[in-house]
Scaffold this motif. Sequence first.
Motif, PDB file in Angstrom:
ATOM      1  N   ILE A 148       1.491 -42.417  49.155  1.00  0.00           N
ATOM      2  CA  ILE A 148       1.822 -40.933  48.425  1.00  0.00           C
ATOM      3  C   ILE A 148       2.627 -41.614  46.949  1.00  0.00           C
ATOM      4  O   ILE A 148       3.527 -42.169  46.868  1.00  0.00           O
ATOM      5  CB  ILE A 148       3.030 -40.302  49.142  1.00  0.00           C
ATOM      6  N   LEU A 149       1.799 -41.071  45.787  1.00  0.00           N
ATOM      7  CA  LEU A 149       2.276 -41.130  44.443  1.00  0.00           C
ATOM      8  C   LEU A 149       3.469 -40.281  44.371  1.00  0.00           C
ATOM      9  O   LEU A 149       4.350 -40.443  43.751  1.00  0.00           O
ATOM     10  CB  LEU A 149       1.176 -40.805  43.479  1.00  0.00           C
ATOM     11  N   TYR A 150       3.265 -38.854  44.459  1.00  0.00           N
ATOM     12  CA  TYR A 150       4.216 -37.954  44.174  1.00  0.00           C
ATOM     13  C   TYR A 150       4.018 -36.718  44.931  1.00  0.00           C
ATOM     14  O   TYR A 150       2.752 -36.491  45.521  1.00  0.00           O
ATOM     15  CB  TYR A 150       4.344 -37.677  42.726  1.00  0.00           C
ATOM     16  N   ILE A 151       5.236 -35.669  45.105  1.00  0.00           N
ATOM     17  CA  ILE A 151       4.758 -34.281  45.645  1.00  0.00           C
ATOM     18  C   ILE A 151       4.952 -33.453  44.448  1.00  0.00           C
ATOM     19  O   ILE A 151       5.796 -33.551  43.653  1.00  0.00           O
ATOM     20  CB  ILE A 151       5.474 -34.326  46.827  1.00  0.00           C
ATOM     21  N   GLU A 152       4.097 -32.351  44.471  1.00  0.00           N
ATOM     22  CA  GLU A 152       4.481 -31.381  43.747  1.00  0.00           C
ATOM     23  C   GLU A 152       4.532 -29.840  44.318  1.00  0.00           C
ATOM     24  O   GLU A 152       3.456 -29.531  45.054  1.00  0.00           O
ATOM     25  CB  GLU A 152       3.081 -31.434  42.619  1.00  0.00           C
ATOM     26  N   ALA A 153       5.468 -29.150  43.809  1.00  0.00           N
ATOM     27  CA  ALA A 153       5.604 -27.929  44.467  1.00  0.00           C
ATOM     28  C   ALA A 153       4.540 -26.921  43.864  1.00  0.00           C
ATOM     29  O   ALA A 153       4.191 -27.043  42.492  1.00  0.00           O
ATOM     30  CB  ALA A 153       6.968 -27.215  44.185  1.00  0.00           C
ATOM     31  N   PHE A 154       3.914 -26.124  44.464  1.00  0.00           N
ATOM     32  CA  PHE A 154       2.692 -25.512  44.048  1.00  0.00           C
ATOM     33  C   PHE A 154       2.460 -24.192  44.677  1.00  0.00           C
ATOM     34  O   PHE A 154       1.966 -23.939  45.645  1.00  0.00           O
ATOM     35  CB  PHE A 154       1.393 -26.225  44.454  1.00  0.00           C
ATOM     36  N   PHE A 192       8.818 -31.609  41.250  1.00  0.00           N
ATOM     37  CA  PHE A 192       8.232 -32.925  41.361  1.00  0.00           C
ATOM     38  C   PHE A 192       9.109 -33.922  41.821  1.00  0.00           C
ATOM     39  O   PHE A 192      10.463 -33.818  41.489  1.00  0.00           O
ATOM     40  CB  PHE A 192       7.596 -33.389  40.050  1.00  0.00           C
ATOM     41  N   ALA A 193       8.631 -34.836  42.877  1.00  0.00           N
ATOM     42  CA  ALA A 193       9.346 -35.798  43.286  1.00  0.00           C
ATOM     43  C   ALA A 193       8.387 -36.905  43.404  1.00  0.00           C
ATOM     44  O   ALA A 193       7.332 -36.975  43.924  1.00  0.00           O
ATOM     45  CB  ALA A 193      10.041 -35.643  44.551  1.00  0.00           C
ATOM     46  N   ILE A 194       8.918 -38.166  42.920  1.00  0.00           N
ATOM     47  CA  ILE A 194       7.945 -39.307  42.678  1.00  0.00           C
ATOM     48  C   ILE A 194       8.258 -40.490  43.867  1.00  0.00           C
ATOM     49  O   ILE A 194       9.424 -40.541  44.118  1.00  0.00           O
ATOM     50  CB  ILE A 194       7.788 -39.891  41.394  1.00  0.00           C
ATOM     51  N   ASN A 195       7.323 -41.210  43.862  1.00  0.00           N
ATOM     52  CA  ASN A 195       7.676 -42.459  44.547  1.00  0.00           C
ATOM     53  C   ASN A 195       7.779 -43.601  43.658  1.00  0.00           C
ATOM     54  O   ASN A 195       6.933 -43.895  42.928  1.00  0.00           O
ATOM     55  CB  ASN A 195       6.199 -42.853  45.448  1.00  0.00           C
ATOM     56  N   LEU A 196       9.120 -44.106  43.649  1.00  0.00           N
ATOM     57  CA  LEU A 196       9.546 -45.115  42.522  1.00  0.00           C
ATOM     58  C   LEU A 196       8.871 -46.502  42.527  1.00  0.00           C
ATOM     59  O   LEU A 196       8.313 -46.923  41.552  1.00  0.00           O
ATOM     60  CB  LEU A 196      10.983 -45.554  42.765  1.00  0.00           C
TER      61      LEU A 196
END
Length: 231
Positions: A148-154, A192-196
């Motif tokens: 997973i690269l990042y997650i995004e509220a949509f 947004f939250a990312i995978n460092l």
Amino acid sequence: MKIKCIIVDDEPSSQDVLQTFIADVFFLDLIEVCNNALEAIEVLNKNPKIDLLFLDINMPKISGLTLYRSLQNPPSVIFTTAYTQYAIDGFNLNAVDYLLKPFSFERFFTAVNKVLEKQTIDHTPTKLNHSIIIKSNKVLHNISPEAILYIEAFGDYVKVHLKDKFILTNSTFKSILSTLKQYAFVRTHKSFAINLKHLNSISGNTIMINNHKVPIGQTYKTAFLKTVNKA
């Protein structure tokens, strides 16, 4: 990590529904289908590592409640019944959930996911061999957090972005982020939250991950930069 389960129900139609639903959930492993409490006791004696019972309450001779009370080291239980009056008795026995017949696959999945969460806590740090389950349009995806690269509220949904696609799920942003925090995910923005591990560069208030631009919100910037500097 498979959850080994048995069905205890005297109604063939109910058995069929449960077998169909169980077959659609990859982390469930159906060991046996029992028609009554006596058959269930025999199966449990032969298979002491059963993790979960799908247990009908209203059965002839010995009810599901009586059966469960008689077990010395009972596995987790999800009671199934057509009668609402048994709900309190079921929960007083620390049932994981209580399914009122007829129930949908969505309701069934909510119940078994509670068992999965309980098993995960009991077996920390194992979490389905370092994978998570994402449900999208009635399909269950087994995903490695590292992919997973990042997650995004949509809106009312969450986009789980992978390298070449995204998965749209109606799980909440908060619940997914809570699951991913142990895998080096950090919040950069309210949405947004990312995978460092996939962070390429930071320029101003923008993060580059592969060819994706992810914003940094002012509320999260200080904490995010501190986390990056520690990484």
